[in-house]
Design a protein around this motif. Structure first.
Motif, short mmCIF file in Angstrom:
data_model
loop_
_atom_site.label_atom_id
_atom_site.label_comp_id
_atom_site.label_asym_id
_atom_site.label_seq_id
_atom_site.Cartn_x
_atom_site.Cartn_y
_atom_site.Cartn_z
N LEU A 38 -2.23 4.92 5.39
CA LEU A 38 -2.95 4.25 6.48
C LEU A 38 -4.46 4.22 6.23
N GLU A 39 -4.96 5.28 5.62
CA GLU A 39 -6.40 5.30 5.28
C GLU A 39 -6.72 4.17 4.29
N THR A 40 -5.86 4.04 3.29
CA THR A 40 -6.07 3.00 2.27
C THR A 40 -5.97 1.61 2.90
N PHE A 41 -4.96 1.45 3.74
CA PHE A 41 -4.71 0.17 4.42
C PHE A 41 -5.94 -0.23 5.26
N ARG A 42 -6.46 0.74 6.01
CA ARG A 42 -7.63 0.44 6.85
C ARG A 42 -8.85 0.07 6.00
N LYS A 43 -8.98 0.74 4.88
CA LYS A 43 -10.13 0.46 4.01
C LYS A 43 -10.07 -0.98 3.50
N ILE A 44 -8.87 -1.47 3.22
CA ILE A 44 -8.73 -2.85 2.72
C ILE A 44 -9.29 -3.83 3.74
N LYS A 45 -9.05 -3.51 5.02
CA LYS A 45 -9.50 -4.44 6.06
C LYS A 45 -11.00 -4.70 5.98
N SER A 46 -11.74 -3.66 5.59
CA SER A 46 -13.20 -3.83 5.57
C SER A 46 -13.64 -4.82 4.48
N TYR A 47 -12.72 -5.26 3.65
CA TYR A 47 -13.05 -6.24 2.61
C TYR A 47 -12.58 -7.65 2.98
N THR A 48 -12.05 -7.80 4.19
CA THR A 48 -11.60 -9.14 4.62
C THR A 48 -12.72 -9.80 5.43
N VAL A 91 0.85 -1.20 0.00
CA VAL A 91 0.00 0.00 0.00
C VAL A 91 0.89 1.26 0.00
N VAL A 92 1.89 1.27 0.86
CA VAL A 92 2.80 2.43 0.93
C VAL A 92 3.48 2.66 -0.42
N LEU A 93 3.90 1.57 -1.04
CA LEU A 93 4.55 1.65 -2.36
C LEU A 93 3.58 2.17 -3.41
N GLY A 94 2.35 1.68 -3.36
CA GLY A 94 1.34 2.07 -4.35
C GLY A 94 0.87 3.51 -4.16
N VAL A 95 0.75 3.91 -2.91
CA VAL A 95 0.25 5.27 -2.63
C VAL A 95 1.38 6.30 -2.82
N GLY A 96 2.58 5.95 -2.33
CA GLY A 96 3.63 6.97 -2.30
C GLY A 96 4.72 6.83 -3.35
N GLY A 97 4.83 5.64 -3.98
CA GLY A 97 5.91 5.42 -4.95
C GLY A 97 7.19 4.95 -4.27
N ALA A 98 8.16 4.55 -5.11
CA ALA A 98 9.37 3.91 -4.60
C ALA A 98 10.24 4.85 -3.75
N VAL A 156 -6.34 7.22 12.52
CA VAL A 156 -5.25 7.25 11.54
C VAL A 156 -4.12 8.14 12.06
N ALA A 157 -4.47 9.27 12.67
CA ALA A 157 -3.43 10.18 13.18
C ALA A 157 -2.59 9.47 14.24
N ASP A 158 -3.23 8.72 15.13
CA ASP A 158 -2.45 8.00 16.15
C ASP A 158 -1.65 6.85 15.53
N GLY A 159 -2.24 6.21 14.53
CA GLY A 159 -1.51 5.14 13.83
C GLY A 159 -0.21 5.68 13.26
N VAL A 160 -0.29 6.83 12.61
CA VAL A 160 0.90 7.46 12.02
C VAL A 160 1.94 7.72 13.12
N LYS A 161 1.47 8.31 14.23
CA LYS A 161 2.40 8.63 15.34
C LYS A 161 3.07 7.37 15.88
N ASN A 162 2.26 6.33 16.09
CA ASN A 162 2.80 5.09 16.67
C ASN A 162 3.85 4.44 15.78
N ILE A 163 3.58 4.46 14.48
CA ILE A 163 4.53 3.83 13.56
C ILE A 163 5.83 4.64 13.53
N ALA A 164 5.69 5.97 13.50
CA ALA A 164 6.90 6.81 13.46
C ALA A 164 7.73 6.60 14.74
N LYS A 165 7.04 6.46 15.87
CA LYS A 165 7.75 6.26 17.13
C LYS A 165 8.46 4.89 17.11
#
Ligand code: BGC
Length: 416
Positions: free
Chosen positions: A227-237, A196-203, A402-411
């Motif tokens: 992270l928004e895209t990633f979470r959306k995928i979950k709703s299809y599992t 998802v990160v690769l697809g959304v942001g590029g190499a 999503v905002a907390d997800g971003v913070k947690n991953i960066a930490k």
């Protein structure tokens, strides 16, 4: 002419000689799914053909986390296997402990420096000496799809962007099938996440955020979008996804219970073992937005220092066999990966493998070739473990914003 008695002695000497050179190789790996077991079975056959005894040390658990835990305890106990499936920066960490054997004699005799892409050879060496033998190149940023399920849902071709993907997934849901087959284990969550990160942001963004662990990239708007895209995928599992093994998720796509899976091309080993044909029964396509990029994952065997001379010989034969043309072809045909040895004939390989080979070469020129974080190719194990945990926490708990997800991953990325 030799006399009969002299001949008998000569024969006895030859027999004794080869018996003396035959040894046991204990090989630790985590290849236990249908396609994986078939693949490693080929290596066993080759070693047995050379007169050696194969001692299988399989530790189940996709992605290898369990195998690495077991390996640590064996090495700490002073009883390492001859070879273990170890890859990426972890090879350097093991080598710095002084426990790995020097494979230069084999590498020189077999001309590894000429037969390997330099990016791969560098990872196999510690302070200029070979300590591991590479097996293959797996591409991680794939999307697998069941052709009949797509047809029934009116999805004409594999979606190329995330927007197209969600439209296709809606159509599949409407047709009464599970859109995304997912196994909820942290390495599988991250396998999807990095695509998802690769697809959304590029190499370039992928490299900055997930390889260089640059805080600016990690806290950017692009990461929020990822992270928004990633979470959306979950709703299809489906609800049974947590804890599911990756090959069971692949089986859902093979059987036509689900349409898509995001997984590296070891999944193709499962389709192949089930007798399925790409293009006819299933589709392989780069994950949405990632056609011009390639997340690589090179399996390799690091070799441990051994005392017994016969065991050392068997170990050297194993290293040579791994890089040999016979193994590189038959193993990779079964495993879903492509040979790591350069200039191999690809005529027996399918279209997915041919696409992988072409994209590997092309992306190496454009900067689109990036190491897979999910599969231990990019960063030190401590930081990798921490960001995987943060990503899985976000995936599993919809209450984390999503905002907390971003913070947690960066930490987590700052873990030393
Ligand atoms: C390995 C593959 C393996 C997969 C699932 C990956 O990390 O590189 O060889 O098939 O995990 O177990």
């Amino acid at each position: 002419m030799l006399k009969l008695s002299q001949m008998a002695t000569a024969v006895a000497l030859v027999v004794a000689g080869s018996a003396a050179m035959a040894g046991e190789v204990e090989v630790l790996h985590w290849w236990t799914s249908g396609g994986e077991a078939k693949s490693v079975g080929e290596l066993k056959k080759i070693m047995q053909g050379k007169g050696h005894t194969w001692k299988d040390f399989a530790v189940a658990g996709g992605g290898g986390d369990n195998a690495m835990t077991v390996l640590k305890s064996r090495v700490v106990a002073g009883n390492p296997p001859a070879a273990a499936q170890i890859k990426g920066p972890a090879i350097q960490e093991w080598a710095s402990e002084g426990v790995l054997a020097n494979l230069d004699a084999t590498a020189k005799a077999e001309k590894w420096d000429e037969l390997l892409p330099k990016v791969v050879a560098d990872v196999m060496k510690y302070k200029g000496n070979y300590v591991a033998a590479p097996v293959n190149v797996h591409r991680v940023n794939w999307m697998w799809a069941n052709k009949a399920v797509l047809d029934a849902a009116g999805v004409k071709s594999a979606p190329k962007t995330w927007d197209e993907f969600f439209k296709a997934a809606d159509a599949v849901k409407k047709a009464g099938k599970i859109a995304v087959a997912h196994g909820g284990q942290n390495w599988q969550d991250f396998t999807t996440f990095e695509s998802v990160v690769l697809g959304v942001g590029g190499a370039k963004f992928y490299n900055d955020a997930l390889v260089k662990l640059d805080q600016k990239a990690l806290t950017s708007a692009t990461m929020t979008k990822s992270l928004e895209t990633f979470r959306k995928i979950k709703s299809y599992t489906d609800a049974a996804s947590p804890g599911r093994d990756w090959n069971l998720a692949t089986a859902m796509v093979i059987k036509g219970d689900a349409a898509f899976q995001f997984m590296g091309d070891w999944a193709k080993g499962e389709f192949a073992a089930a007798g399925k044909t790409p293009g006819k029964d299933y589709v392989c396509a780069a994950a949405p937005g990632t056609a011009n990029a390639y997340t690589f994952n090179v399996d390799s065997f690091a070799m441990f220092k051994l005392k017994d001379a016969n065991a050392q010989k068997a170990q050297a034969d194993l290293a040579a066999a791994i890089m040999g043309t016979e193994f590189q072809e038959v193993f990779n045909l079964n495993k879903g990966s492509i040979p790591v040895r350069l200039n191999m004939k690809m005529d027996k390989f399918d279209d997915c493998a041919k696409l992988s080979t072409k994209d590997f070469v092309d992306t190496a020129k454009t900067g689109g070739l990036v190491p897979s974080v999910a599969h231990g190719m990019a960063i030190k194990p401590a930081a990798e473990g921490a960001i995987k945990d943060a990503v899985s926490q976000f995936w599993n708990d919809d209450k984390i914003s999503v905002a907390d997800g971003v913070k947690n991953i960066a930490k987590a990325a700052a873990t030393k």
